[in-house]
Design an enzyme around this catalytic site. Structure first.
Site, PDB file in Angstrom:
ATOM      1  N   LYS A 192      46.912  59.522  78.604  1.00 25.43           N
ATOM      2  CA  LYS A 192      48.081  59.323  77.740  1.00 25.43           C
ATOM      3  C   LYS A 192      47.752  58.301  76.659  1.00 25.43           C
ATOM      4  O   LYS A 192      47.486  57.138  76.955  1.00 25.43           O
ATOM      5  CB  LYS A 192      49.287  58.820  78.541  1.00 25.43           C
ATOM      6  CG  LYS A 192      50.571  58.920  77.703  1.00 25.43           C
ATOM      7  CD  LYS A 192      51.753  58.216  78.314  1.00 25.43           C
ATOM      8  CE  LYS A 192      51.846  56.760  77.935  1.00 25.43           C
ATOM      9  NZ  LYS A 192      51.970  56.530  76.482  1.00 25.43           N
TER      10      LYS A 192
ATOM     11  N   CYS B  51      42.211  42.910  71.220  1.00 26.66           N
ATOM     12  CA  CYS B  51      42.437  42.026  72.362  1.00 26.66           C
ATOM     13  C   CYS B  51      41.476  40.844  72.353  1.00 26.66           C
ATOM     14  O   CYS B  51      41.735  39.824  72.969  1.00 26.66           O
ATOM     15  CB  CYS B  51      42.271  42.816  73.652  1.00 26.66           C
ATOM     16  SG  CYS B  51      40.658  43.612  73.765  1.00 26.66           S
TER      17      CYS B  51
ATOM     18  N   GLU C 104      50.165  35.569  73.492  1.00 25.95           N
ATOM     19  CA  GLU C 104      49.391  36.428  72.595  1.00 25.95           C
ATOM     20  C   GLU C 104      50.305  36.930  71.468  1.00 25.95           C
ATOM     21  O   GLU C 104      51.328  37.556  71.740  1.00 25.95           O
ATOM     22  CB  GLU C 104      48.855  37.627  73.395  1.00 25.95           C
ATOM     23  CG  GLU C 104      48.005  38.570  72.575  1.00 25.95           C
ATOM     24  CD  GLU C 104      47.603  39.823  73.363  1.00 25.95           C
ATOM     25  OE1 GLU C 104      48.482  40.452  73.996  1.00 25.95           O
ATOM     26  OE2 GLU C 104      46.410  40.174  73.331  1.00 25.95           O
TER      27      GLU C 104
ATOM     28  N   GLU D 283      42.450  46.436  81.658  1.00 19.63           N
ATOM     29  CA  GLU D 283      41.986  45.620  80.530  1.00 19.63           C
ATOM     30  C   GLU D 283      43.227  45.198  79.766  1.00 19.63           C
ATOM     31  O   GLU D 283      43.894  46.028  79.141  1.00 19.63           O
ATOM     32  CB  GLU D 283      41.037  46.430  79.648  1.00 19.63           C
ATOM     33  CG  GLU D 283      39.767  46.789  80.398  1.00 19.63           C
ATOM     34  CD  GLU D 283      38.738  47.520  79.554  1.00 19.63           C
ATOM     35  OE1 GLU D 283      39.053  47.918  78.418  1.00 19.63           O
ATOM     36  OE2 GLU D 283      37.615  47.685  80.042  1.00 19.63           O
TER      37      GLU D 283
HETATM   38  P1  NAD Z   1      51.410  48.370  75.970  1.00 19.90           P
HETATM   39  O1  NAD Z   1      51.208  47.721  77.287  1.00 19.90           O
HETATM   40  O2  NAD Z   1      52.718  48.216  75.310  1.00 19.90           O
HETATM   41  O3  NAD Z   1      51.160  49.934  76.060  1.00 19.90           O
HETATM   42  C1  NAD Z   1      49.940  50.457  76.503  1.00 19.90           C
HETATM   43  C2  NAD Z   1      50.157  51.839  77.075  1.00 19.90           C
HETATM   44  O4  NAD Z   1      50.930  51.733  78.262  1.00 19.90           O
HETATM   45  C3  NAD Z   1      50.913  52.788  76.160  1.00 19.90           C
HETATM   46  O5  NAD Z   1      50.318  54.063  76.265  1.00 19.90           O
HETATM   47  C4  NAD Z   1      52.308  52.785  76.751  1.00 19.90           C
HETATM   48  O6  NAD Z   1      53.040  53.958  76.497  1.00 19.90           O
HETATM   49  C5  NAD Z   1      52.000  52.653  78.224  1.00 19.90           C
HETATM   50  N1  NAD Z   1      53.073  52.088  79.062  1.00 19.90           N
HETATM   51  C6  NAD Z   1      53.978  51.147  78.715  1.00 19.90           C
HETATM   52  N2  NAD Z   1      54.775  50.875  79.777  1.00 19.90           N
HETATM   53  C7  NAD Z   1      54.341  51.645  80.809  1.00 19.90           C
HETATM   54  C8  NAD Z   1      54.764  51.837  82.154  1.00 19.90           C
HETATM   55  N3  NAD Z   1      55.780  51.140  82.670  1.00 19.90           N
HETATM   56  N4  NAD Z   1      54.096  52.713  82.918  1.00 19.90           N
HETATM   57  C9  NAD Z   1      53.058  53.419  82.419  1.00 19.90           C
HETATM   58  N5  NAD Z   1      52.632  53.301  81.142  1.00 19.90           N
HETATM   59  C10 NAD Z   1      53.263  52.420  80.354  1.00 19.90           C
HETATM   60  O7  NAD Z   1      50.221  47.834  75.050  1.00 19.90           O
HETATM   61  P2  NAD Z   1      50.005  48.109  73.504  1.00 19.90           P
HETATM   62  O8  NAD Z   1      51.071  47.362  72.777  1.00 19.90           O
HETATM   63  O9  NAD Z   1      49.827  49.567  73.284  1.00 19.90           O
HETATM   64  O10 NAD Z   1      48.584  47.418  73.253  1.00 19.90           O
HETATM   65  C11 NAD Z   1      48.443  46.089  72.883  1.00 19.90           C
HETATM   66  C12 NAD Z   1      48.079  45.252  74.097  1.00 19.90           C
HETATM   67  O11 NAD Z   1      46.922  45.783  74.711  1.00 19.90           O
HETATM   68  C13 NAD Z   1      47.724  43.822  73.736  1.00 19.90           C
HETATM   69  O12 NAD Z   1      48.245  42.963  74.718  1.00 19.90           O
HETATM   70  C14 NAD Z   1      46.200  43.810  73.821  1.00 19.90           C
HETATM   71  O13 NAD Z   1      45.632  42.549  74.064  1.00 19.90           O
HETATM   72  C15 NAD Z   1      45.970  44.752  74.949  1.00 19.90           C
HETATM   73  N6  NAD Z   1      44.606  45.326  74.891  1.00 19.90           N
HETATM   74  C16 NAD Z   1      43.671  44.875  75.771  1.00 19.90           C
HETATM   75  C17 NAD Z   1      42.374  45.366  75.724  1.00 19.90           C
HETATM   76  C18 NAD Z   1      41.307  44.881  76.666  1.00 19.90           C
HETATM   77  O14 NAD Z   1      40.263  45.523  76.705  1.00 19.90           O
HETATM   78  N7  NAD Z   1      41.512  43.811  77.399  1.00 19.90           N
HETATM   79  C19 NAD Z   1      42.036  46.331  74.794  1.00 19.90           C
HETATM   80  C20 NAD Z   1      43.009  46.777  73.916  1.00 19.90           C
HETATM   81  C21 NAD Z   1      44.308  46.263  73.975  1.00 19.90           C
HETATM   82  O1  6OD Z   2      34.374  47.150  72.605  1.00 16.61           O
HETATM   83  C1  6OD Z   2      34.878  47.776  73.542  1.00 16.61           C
HETATM   84  O2  6OD Z   2      34.230  48.528  74.263  1.00 16.61           O
HETATM   85  C2  6OD Z   2      36.295  47.623  73.830  1.00 16.61           C
HETATM   86  N1  6OD Z   2      36.746  48.277  74.915  1.00 16.61           N
HETATM   87  C3  6OD Z   2      37.076  46.890  73.025  1.00 16.61           C
HETATM   88  C4  6OD Z   2      38.444  46.664  73.222  1.00 16.61           C
HETATM   89  C5  6OD Z   2      39.089  45.889  72.365  1.00 16.61           C
HETATM   90  C6  6OD Z   2      40.467  45.537  72.539  1.00 16.61           C
HETATM   91  O3  6OD Z   2      41.313  45.505  71.695  1.00 16.61           O
END
Ligand code: NAD
Ligand code: 6OD
Length: 500
Positions: free
Chosen positions: A186, A296, A398, A262
């Protein structure tokens, strides 16, 4: 002014991809451009029944054709998908840029490029996955041969964020599929376009039906929640906000499913007095403002040695004020819009909160005024704050926008303590020309990834992930292969002893 970016006409209706077919649904939601706020296309939302069909198709594929493929055949299939993305490169760029408002150059060099590289890298690495073997002699004289075999986990649910959509989906699909799993994926509701193209790429590459299923929708009460609660899902790999991770963890608890998370970050960059000054300024520009701060791994907390603090603040502010913000295809553009107007409200909320908390706004702090159609876009100014105490909310939460706070520090122990004083533990950057110091402080940070005199790029064989609120587990290289495999140990008696 150039024309605002729209989706290719084939993406005006974005359907689900289940069991090798594109599936329409009654319920649809609009995909809006962050550049002009208009509807780009309609997304067909999957309900629990369609998620169930996708899980069942994935189960059949696991027990059917995909389950019988050798690792070489799976690798060839993933390479074919990468070839299709390469052939349709411009469509993927258009999809990614229309949904996210990011510069074209970034979509080319990072997003779509990494989409291809992720699939190829894991296709090749999967062929090298191996097990362990141990020979043992017990006190009784019994000799044993233990060896492990790797099997797929089963049906993997992959829930992805909007910030690096294609990169995140392929980062999970590559290793999950090479290990023999099948998937229900998804994308974020904010970024359905490149996901729909990815499903087309799997279809065009002739990957058997049910191996890669795509469902569109939201989290709670929609496709996301249905995936995490489905008893036929064996593992969940999730990238997104820490709070969402906590909700998903509760949802999967009853099924005791494997999870890889992640999550968010509140990452620090530390600039020592002995750093190459200009390289550190450029490095912090990149690590704080790339993708409008929506990575992130971005540095929102920057600690600079007091002896160079004022000079560093002035240099960073001058560079930041000169960064070009605008349409994705403008010459020299560094930053596009944020992902949406709603996210802009959140980021601007933090810009206001920082002032309430006593920050000095060194540069930025609001929205740019262009005096033309760009004023409809979800743009914000790249922003630098100073003067906040370490316990301010803007220092602990964040923001996920183009902003960093600069604090002075006096010594190494102090800065290590302040970097570690965070609920998050994803990444850190160190800028220094003292090699011993670089090694010494890097290992003291409570994070999953440290960059020394650089940021973001790394070898994809390395572990990627965070500690504390930033996640559970590591992906990348053999860490991904381990997560996406079920390992069975087989213990064989070398001699069959009557009393054994
Ligand atoms: P989000 O948590 O709002 O949504 C992520 C996904 O989860 C979406 O597809 C959403 O529809 C789904 N979702 C939301 N609630 C859910 C539930 N209750 N059950 C199942 N699915 C659900 O995150 P976002 O706003 O899309 O992304 C930004 C966040 O992601 C930031 O906090 C960022 O730091 C983090 N991020 C982390 C990494 C990492 O590798 N650590 C990488 C990319 C983004
Ligand atoms: O570099 C990557 O492989 C990776 N998963 C990055 C994610 C970044 C988060 O926003």
């Amino acid at each position: 002014m150039p024309t605002p970016f729209d989706l290719p006409p084939t993406l005006r209706e974005m359907r689900n991809y289940v069991d090798g077919e594109f599936v329409s649904t009654e319920r649809r939601f609009p995909d809006r451009s962050p550049l002009h706020g208009q509807v780009l296309g309609m997304v067909h939302e999957a309900d629990a029944a369609l998620v169930d069909r996708a899980v069942q198709a994935a189960r059949r594929a696991l027990e059917g054709p995909w389950g019988r493929f050798s690792v070489d055949e799976r690798a060839r299939a993933l390479h074919r998908v990468a070839d299709v993305i390469e052939r349709r490169f411009d469509e993927f760029i258009a999809a990614e840029v229309a949904d996210t408002g990011r510069p074209l150059a970034q979509a080319r060099a990072l997003d779509v490029y990494r989409g291809i590289v992720n699939l190829r890298t894991f296709a090749d690495l999967g062929k090298l996955a191996h097990g362990d073997s141990f020979e043992t002699r017990l006190a009784s004289g019994q000799e044993l041969l233990n060896y492990t075999v790797r099997k797929p986990l089963g049906v993997v649910a992959s829930i992805c964020p909007w910030n690096l959509p294609l990169l995140s989906m392929t980062w999970k699909a590559g290793p999950a599929l090479i290990c023999g799993n099948t998937m229900v994926v998804k994308p974020s509701e904010e970024t359905p376009a490149s996901a729909t193209l990815l499903a087309e790429a799997f279809h065009e590459a002739g990957v058997p039906p049910g191996v890669f299923n795509l469902v569109h929708g939201f989290g709670p009460g929609s496709a996301g929640e249905a995936m995490t609660r489905h008893p036929g899902v064996d593992a969940v790999t999730f990238t997104g906000e820490s709070r969402t991770g906590a909700t998903i963890m509760k949802a999967v608890a009853d099924g005791v499913k494997e999870i890889s998370f992640e999550l968010g970050g509140k990452n620090a960059a530390v600039v020592f007095a002995d750093a190459d000054f200009d390289a550190a300024v450029e490095g912090v520009i990149r690590s704080s403002f790339t993708n409008a701060g929506q990575v992130c791994l971005c540095s929102e907390r920057v600690y600079v040695h007091r002896s160079i603090f004022d000079r560093f603040v002035a240099a960073l502010a001058a560079r930041t004020a000169a960064l070009k913000v605008g349409w994705p295809d403008e010459d020299g553009v560094f930053m596009g819009s944020l992902i949406s107007h709603e996210h802009r409200d959140k980021v601007l909320g933090y810009y206001a909160l920082a002032v309430e908390e006593g920050a000095t706004v060194v540069t930025g702090g609001g929205v740019p005024h262009f005096g033309d159609a760009r004023d409809q876009g979800a743009f914000v100014q790249p922003t630098i704050w100073t003067g906040l105490p370490d316990d301010a909310r803007c220092m602990r939460e964040e923001v996920f926008g183009p902003v960093c706070h600069l604090s002075p520090f006096d010594d190494e122990d102090e800065v290590v303590r302040r970097v570690n004083d965070s609920a998050y533990g994803l990444a850190a950057c160190v800028w220094t020309s003292d090699l011993s110091r670089a090694h010494r402080v890097s290992r003291r940070f409570h994070v999953g990834i440290v960059w020394v005199n650089t940021w973001f790029s790394r070898d994809l064989r390395t572990p990627f992930g965070g500690s504390k609120l930033s996640g559970i587990g590591r992906e990348g290289g053999r860490y991904s292969l381990d997560f996406y495999s079920e390992t069975t140990n087989i213990c064989v008696a070398i001699q069959v002893l009557a009393a054994a």
